[in-house]
Design an enzyme around this catalytic site. Structure first.
Site, PDB file in Angstrom:
ATOM      1  N   ASP A  10      52.159   9.559  -2.732  1.00  0.00           N
ATOM      2  CA  ASP A  10      52.577  10.885  -2.292  1.00  0.00           C
ATOM      3  C   ASP A  10      52.877  10.879  -0.795  1.00  0.00           C
ATOM      4  OD1 ASP A  10      52.451  11.991  -4.748  1.00  0.00           O
ATOM      5  OD2 ASP A  10      50.619  13.135  -4.438  1.00  0.00           O
ATOM      6  N   MET A  42      46.071  24.004   1.157  1.00  0.00           N
ATOM      7  CA  MET A  42      47.459  24.350   0.833  1.00  0.00           C
ATOM      8  C   MET A  42      47.692  25.855   0.951  1.00  0.00           C
ATOM      9  SD  MET A  42      48.014  21.844  -2.478  1.00  0.00           S
ATOM     10  CE  MET A  42      46.628  22.569  -3.369  1.00  0.00           C
ATOM     11  N   LYS A  48      59.998  11.932  -3.795  1.00  0.00           N
ATOM     12  CA  LYS A  48      61.452  11.848  -3.928  1.00  0.00           C
ATOM     13  C   LYS A  48      61.922  11.865  -5.374  1.00  0.00           C
ATOM     14  CE  LYS A  48      62.175   9.433   0.454  1.00  0.00           C
ATOM     15  NZ  LYS A  48      62.724   8.209   1.122  1.00  0.00           N
ATOM     16  N   PRO A  80       0.815  -1.222   0.000  1.00  0.00           N
ATOM     17  CA  PRO A  80       0.000   0.000   0.000  1.00  0.00           C
ATOM     18  C   PRO A  80       0.846   1.269   0.000  1.00  0.00           C
ATOM     19  CG  PRO A  80      -0.828  -1.598   1.604  1.00  0.00           C
ATOM     20  CD  PRO A  80       0.501  -2.105   1.148  1.00  0.00           C
TER      21      PRO A  80
END
Length: 402
Positions: free
Chosen positions: A189, A326, A211, A43
């Site tokens: 990273d 950042m 690096k 229903p």
């Protein structure tokens, strides 16, 4: 009771679900995912089920069950808590020799739904014989083992761009963790959670992107070259980035480099620190009646720099939340520019350092004072800056550690 375990191929086959409440809401998504033609008779529907119907993923007959509803069904799910109504459905299914699952009384059913875990193409179902808690505990143990074990999946090829989340190793997605376990090469990273790297298989080649001995632009070119080179050698490469690859993560550049070389790319979004760090400091970036929008900008270039693409005057005019990633180094110039362009120096500001990690720190200040306050407090990168009235709205709320 002895059970005969069986996996059903129900793609393109009609499955009747009787009931439109909470139980049906839990059962229907798996049926849709398996490709079943889901027909709901009830229903009323929950909003979640109504959304499936509105999207055309299921059909709905808005009334109570009638015995003729089972005709043409390959499987029946009874998701009502009325024993008499449920018995009527299962009797009709039995008469038509159709297997029937009952949420109200499993002993009266002819089929059970097991405890299930899915990982990629692998589905594990645990039947319980009546001990549901034990079956779920076994299911969880199997799920944990599957997460830790690398899948033998020949379809894994090319490069996967995986967002590792804001810092907590548990905030990587399940899919991201599964692909990481299958990787032959991982290019990571410095902001990637170290514990994720500790779980890699010994034979995995781990390349620390931080690096790579080039300047910022040249380093990205070398990362692109490594991704393509290893993928063309037939290795499955995971590019693992903190947060999300496509939010100031240069994921778009990496995807284009792979596409140009004919290397297939799989994208796995990550939890971005622009939302996660404020949330974990108790700050919602939007709040009813306070902020109806939020804007995320990169602050790695100061506002007065010729290379800046940010429309600082427009940002100063906004009434919503401004999130700066950042931007700690350039925070004095950013705050000064926003005030100069009209933003109230009393605007609340928060700075969250290393959000989601054990080293998370939060500082609350104002736009006019935040640069000096952050320097005095010794806040260091990575940090997320949140500017707007949402900072003050939930000042009394501090999320529990988890």
């Amino acid at each position: 009771m002895s059970l005969y375990p069986l996996a059903l191929r129900i793609e393109g086959r009609r499955v009747l679900v009787v009931g439109g409440g909470t139980v049906a809401t839990r059962r229907v998504p798996a049926l849709i995912a398996a490709g079943a033609l889901v027909d709901i008779v009830a229903p009323e529907l929950t909003p979640a089920l109504q959304a499936h119907v509105d999207a055309g993923r299921a059909t709905w007959t808005p009334r109570r069950f009638a015995p003729a509803d089972v005709q043409g069904a390959w499987l029946v799910h009874v998701a009502v808590d009325d024993p008499d109504a449920a018995a009527q459905v299962s009797a009709a299914a039995e008469d038509q020799r159709i297997f029937c699952v009952r949420a109200d009384d499993r002993d009266a059913a002819t089929a059970w739904t097991p405890a299930v875990t899915r990982h990629g193409q692998v589905t594990v179902a645990v039947t319980d014989g009546g001990d549901r808690r034990r079956a779920m505990a076994v299911r969880d143990l199997v799920a944990h083992a599957l997460e830790a074990a690398p899948p033998a999946s020949p379809e894994l090829k090319g490069v996967a761009l995986v967002g590792a989340g804001p810092g907590d190793p548990e905030l990587i997605t399940i899919k991201g963790r599964r692909l990481l376990a299958a990787a032959d090469v991982v290019v990571a990273d410095r902001l990637v959670p170290g514990m994720l790297l500790g779980e890699l298989r010994p034979e995995v080649e781990l390349i620390d992107a931080a690096k790579i001995p080039y300047g910022p632009s040249a380093a990205q070119g070398e990362i692109n070259r490594i991704l393509v080179d290893r993928a063309l050698q037939g290795k499955f490469v995971v590019r693992l980035k903190g947060g999300d690859n496509f939010v100031f993560g240069r994921g778009g550049e990496e995807a284009l480099a792979c596409a140009e070389a004919g290397v297939p790319v799989l994208v796995v979004p990550g939890v971005t620190s622009s939302i996660a760090a404020p949330a974990l400091a108790g700050i919602p970036v939007t709040h009813r009646g306070v902020a109806h929008e939020f804007t995320v900008v990169s602050g790695h270039i100061p506002p007065d720099h010729a290379d800046s693409l940010v429309d600082w005057p427009a940002l100063a005019r906004l009434r919503g939340t401004l999130v700066v990633l950042m931007g700690l180094k350039n925070l004095p110039k950013i705050a000064e520019r926003l005030v100069a362009e009209g933003r109230d120096p009393a605007t609340p500001v928060a700075v969250i350092q290393e959000g989601s990690t054990a080293h998370q720190r939060s500082l609350r200040s104002t736009l006019g004072a935040v640069a000096a306050d952050a320097a005095t407090a010794g806040i260091r990168p990575p940090a997320v800056v949140v500017i707007g009235d949402v900072v003050a709205v939930t000042e009394a709320f501090t999320p529990a550690a988890g």
